[in-house]
Design a protein around this motif. Structure first.
Motif, mmCIF file in Angstrom:
data_model
loop_
_atom_site.group_PDB
_atom_site.id
_atom_site.type_symbol
_atom_site.label_atom_id
_atom_site.label_comp_id
_atom_site.label_asym_id
_atom_site.label_seq_id
_atom_site.Cartn_x
_atom_site.Cartn_y
_atom_site.Cartn_z
ATOM 1 N N ASP A 70 -33.649 50.544 -45.336
ATOM 2 C CA ASP A 70 -34.587 49.910 -46.263
ATOM 3 C C ASP A 70 -35.512 50.947 -46.911
ATOM 4 O O ASP A 70 -35.751 50.917 -48.117
ATOM 5 C CB ASP A 70 -35.404 48.834 -45.547
ATOM 6 N N CYS A 73 -33.501 52.818 -49.483
ATOM 7 C CA CYS A 73 -33.295 51.989 -50.690
ATOM 8 C C CYS A 73 -34.538 52.005 -51.569
ATOM 9 O O CYS A 73 -34.436 52.140 -52.793
ATOM 10 C CB CYS A 73 -32.962 50.546 -50.303
ATOM 11 N N LYS A 74 -35.689 51.877 -50.964
ATOM 12 C CA LYS A 74 -36.943 51.876 -51.726
ATOM 13 C C LYS A 74 -37.183 53.239 -52.389
ATOM 14 O O LYS A 74 -37.635 53.316 -53.530
ATOM 15 C CB LYS A 74 -38.104 51.467 -50.839
ATOM 16 N N ARG A 75 -36.847 54.315 -51.689
ATOM 17 C CA ARG A 75 -37.015 55.654 -52.256
ATOM 18 C C ARG A 75 -36.035 55.886 -53.404
ATOM 19 O O ARG A 75 -36.407 56.418 -54.453
ATOM 20 C CB ARG A 75 -36.837 56.709 -51.166
ATOM 21 N N GLY A 77 -34.711 53.564 -55.224
ATOM 22 C CA GLY A 77 -35.121 52.644 -56.281
ATOM 23 C C GLY A 77 -36.223 53.176 -57.170
ATOM 24 O O GLY A 77 -36.373 52.736 -58.312
ATOM 25 N N GLN A 78 -36.991 54.125 -56.668
ATOM 26 C CA GLN A 78 -38.052 54.725 -57.481
ATOM 27 C C GLN A 78 -37.502 55.711 -58.507
ATOM 28 O O GLN A 78 -38.164 56.015 -59.492
ATOM 29 C CB GLN A 78 -39.065 55.439 -56.584
ATOM 30 N N ARG A 83 -31.417 48.308 -59.249
ATOM 31 C CA ARG A 83 -31.846 47.798 -57.947
ATOM 32 C C ARG A 83 -30.726 48.068 -56.964
ATOM 33 O O ARG A 83 -29.548 47.882 -57.278
ATOM 34 C CB ARG A 83 -32.107 46.299 -58.062
ATOM 35 N N THR A 85 -29.252 47.261 -53.045
ATOM 36 C CA THR A 85 -29.326 46.347 -51.907
ATOM 37 C C THR A 85 -28.196 46.693 -50.947
ATOM 38 O O THR A 85 -27.074 46.923 -51.374
ATOM 39 C CB THR A 85 -29.165 44.878 -52.373
ATOM 40 N N ASP A 96 -33.388 46.828 -49.400
ATOM 41 C CA ASP A 96 -33.494 46.473 -50.810
ATOM 42 C C ASP A 96 -34.598 47.310 -51.438
ATOM 43 O O ASP A 96 -35.656 47.511 -50.838
ATOM 44 C CB ASP A 96 -33.804 44.985 -50.982
ATOM 45 N N SER A 97 -34.343 47.767 -52.647
ATOM 46 C CA SER A 97 -35.301 48.642 -53.309
ATOM 47 C C SER A 97 -36.517 47.908 -53.865
ATOM 48 O O SER A 97 -37.538 48.518 -54.121
ATOM 49 C CB SER A 97 -34.616 49.417 -54.439
ATOM 50 N N HIS A 98 -36.428 46.586 -54.041
ATOM 51 C CA HIS A 98 -37.524 45.846 -54.675
ATOM 52 C C HIS A 98 -38.170 44.773 -53.804
ATOM 53 O O HIS A 98 -39.269 44.324 -54.106
ATOM 54 C CB HIS A 98 -37.026 45.181 -55.959
#
Length: 184
Positions: A70, A73-75, A77-78, A83, A85, A96-98
Motif C-alpha cells: 500500500d 502504491c501511494k508513492r 501514485g505521486q 491510479r 491498485t 491503492d494509490s488513492h
C-alpha cells in the motif's frame, strides 16, 4: 445569359450536397480513427507504467506484506497520472494509490480483474461508480511459480482523452466549414 444562370442553380445544390457529404464522411472517419488512436495510446501508456510498477511490487508478494504494498502504491501514485491498485485473487484490495484499501469493496467482479485472475491481461473502459467518471483499466496477473498471487491494476480517467478528442473534432468541424465555404 439567363440559361447559364439557370444551369448554375441546377448544378449548384447537387455539387454542394456532394461536397458536404464527402466532408462529413472524411470528418467522421477521422474522428473515429483519432478516438481509436488515443485509446490505444492510453492503453499502451498504462501497460508500460503497470509493467514498471509490477517489478516494484513483486518482491512484497511472497511473503505478503500488504502495508508495504500500500505504501509503495501511494508513492508510485505521486509520480504517475494513473491510479494503481493491487488486488488479491479473492478480490481483496491490499494496496491503492488513492484510497485506503481497508475501506474498499471487493474487486473480484471487475471485468479486467476477472481476466487477470485467469492469468491474462485484462482491460476495460467503463464508468466508475466510485469515482463518478469514465475510466480505462488495465490489469496484470502477478505470478509466482506459475500461480497468480495478485493482480496489479492501472487506471486513468478518460476525461483528458475526451477533452482532447472534442478539441480535435472542433478543429475538424471548423476546417470542414471553411472548406465547404470555399468549395461553394
Amino acid at each position: 445569359m439567363k440559361q447559364t444562370f439557370r444551369l448554375i442553380w441546377q448544378l449548384y445544390p447537387t455539387y454542394l450536397f456532394i461536397t458536404l457529404l464527402a466532408l462529413g464522411a472524411v470528418s467522421g472517419y477521422t474522428a473515429h480513427f483519432l478516438k481509436g488512436y488515443f485509446f490505444e495510446r492510453t492503453l499502451a501508456d498504462l501497460t508500460s507504467q503497470g509493467r514498471i510498477a509490477e517489478v516494484l511490487v513483486a518482491p512484497h508478494l511472497a511473503p505478503l506484506n500488504a502495508s508495504a504494498i500500500d505504501r509503495l502504491c501511494k508513492r508510485i501514485g505521486q509520480s504517475v497520472p494513473a491510479r494503481i491498485t493491487v488486488i488479491l485473487p479473492d478480490g481483496t484490495v491490499i494496496g491503492d494509490s488513492h484510497e485506503d484499501p481497508e475501506t474498499m469493496d471487493t474487486h473480484i467482479d471487475r471485468p479486467e480483474v476477472m481476466t487477470a485472475v485467469k492469468d491474462d491481461i485484462g482491460s476495460s473502459r467503463r464508468f466508475s461508480r466510485t469515482l463518478d467518471k469514465r475510466m480505462m483499466y488495465v490489469a496484470f496477473p502477478m505470478k509466482k511459480e506459475g500461480k497468480v498471487h495478485a493482480v496489479l491494476r492501472m487506471s486513468i480517467a478518460l476525461t483528458d482523452v475526451d477533452e482532447e478528442l472534442e478539441s480535435i473534432q472542433g478543429s475538424i468541424a471548423v476546417g470542414g466549414v471553411l472548406i465547404a465555404i470555399i468549395a461553394s
